[in-house]
Write an enzyme that holds these catalytic residues in place. Structure first.
Site, mmCIF file in Angstrom:
data_model
loop_
_atom_site.group_PDB
_atom_site.id
_atom_site.type_symbol
_atom_site.label_atom_id
_atom_site.label_comp_id
_atom_site.label_asym_id
_atom_site.label_seq_id
_atom_site.Cartn_x
_atom_site.Cartn_y
_atom_site.Cartn_z
ATOM 1 N N GLY A 1 0.851 -1.188 0.000
ATOM 2 C CA GLY A 1 0.000 0.000 0.000
ATOM 3 C C GLY A 1 0.877 1.225 0.000
ATOM 4 O O GLY A 1 1.955 1.235 -0.585
ATOM 5 N N CYS A 2 0.451 2.238 0.683
ATOM 6 C CA CYS A 2 1.201 3.486 0.753
ATOM 7 C C CYS A 2 2.578 3.256 1.368
ATOM 8 O O CYS A 2 2.699 2.662 2.435
ATOM 9 C CB CYS A 2 0.421 4.499 1.588
ATOM 10 S SG CYS A 2 1.299 6.037 1.860
ATOM 11 N N PHE A 3 3.615 3.725 0.696
ATOM 12 C CA PHE A 3 4.967 3.474 1.207
ATOM 13 C C PHE A 3 5.249 4.211 2.506
ATOM 14 O O PHE A 3 6.138 3.827 3.254
ATOM 15 C CB PHE A 3 6.053 3.719 0.171
ATOM 16 C CG PHE A 3 6.029 5.001 -0.612
ATOM 17 C CD1 PHE A 3 5.548 6.192 -0.117
ATOM 18 C CD2 PHE A 3 6.532 4.997 -1.906
ATOM 19 C CE1 PHE A 3 5.557 7.358 -0.862
ATOM 20 C CE2 PHE A 3 6.555 6.152 -2.672
ATOM 21 C CZ PHE A 3 6.055 7.345 -2.137
#
Length: 180
Positions: A14-16
């Protein structure tokens, strides 16, 4: 230390920003860099291009770790239990192929350990694990403002409501795996 065994792991969950914040807390992890991998367009992508979903890249973190302190298998266990590996191209409100769950393995041993760990942990999930396993591809470091995002923006809304709960979940792990 001359007896260090330095290795690289590359994960997209997902979002880093979330994945980076998690692995920065793990003993044996020396460095975590946010970036992009797995795309089909040439050249270095920008955040805006990756967010469009048109480049094929995933938001990933590249982790430099000392395998004498933490194993790749342990990193995969942490990875799989600190995001939802059962949702295809989605983590919470983040939707698109750029947010896919992916392990970019750097050698056959990492591939085998990832396969084994997914099989072992699958019984703990209600739905099948859909984490992609792919050979490591070119890693593109993300723009500077994405690095150490949680540390630099802890009071920002996304950090408070999304990342802080992930870190709380991480802290339920055995203390010997976490930095002081």
């Amino acid at each position: 230390m001359s007896n260090q065994t330095i290795e690289i792991a590359t994960f997209g969950g997902g979002c880093f920003w979330c994945t980076e914040a998690v692995f920065q807390q793990v003993k044996g992890v020396q460095k975590v860099v946010s970036g992009y991998s797995g795309g089909t367009v040439p050249g270095k992508p920008t955040y805006r291009e990756v967010c469009s979903g048109l480049t094929g890249h995933a938001e990933v973190v590249q982790i430099t770790f000392d395998a004498g302190i933490i194993s790749f298998k342990e990193l995969v266990e942490i990875f799989l239990t600190t995001h939802d590996p059962t949702t295809l191209n989605r983590q919470g409100a983040d939707v698109g192929t750029q947010y896919r769950s992916v392990i970019y393995y750097h050698n056959d041993t990492q591939r085998e350990l990832a396969e084994q760990t997914i099989a072992e942990l699958s019984k703990y999930f209600d739905n099948p694990i859909v984490t992609e396993l792919s050979p490591s591809e070119k890693f593109h470091e993300a723009e500077d403002y994405h690095q150490n995002y949680y540390q630099n923006n802890e009071t920002q809304g996304y950090c408070s409501f999304v990342i802080t709960p992930k870190l709380a979940k991480l802290r339920q792990m055995p203390a010997d795996k976490l930095k002081g």
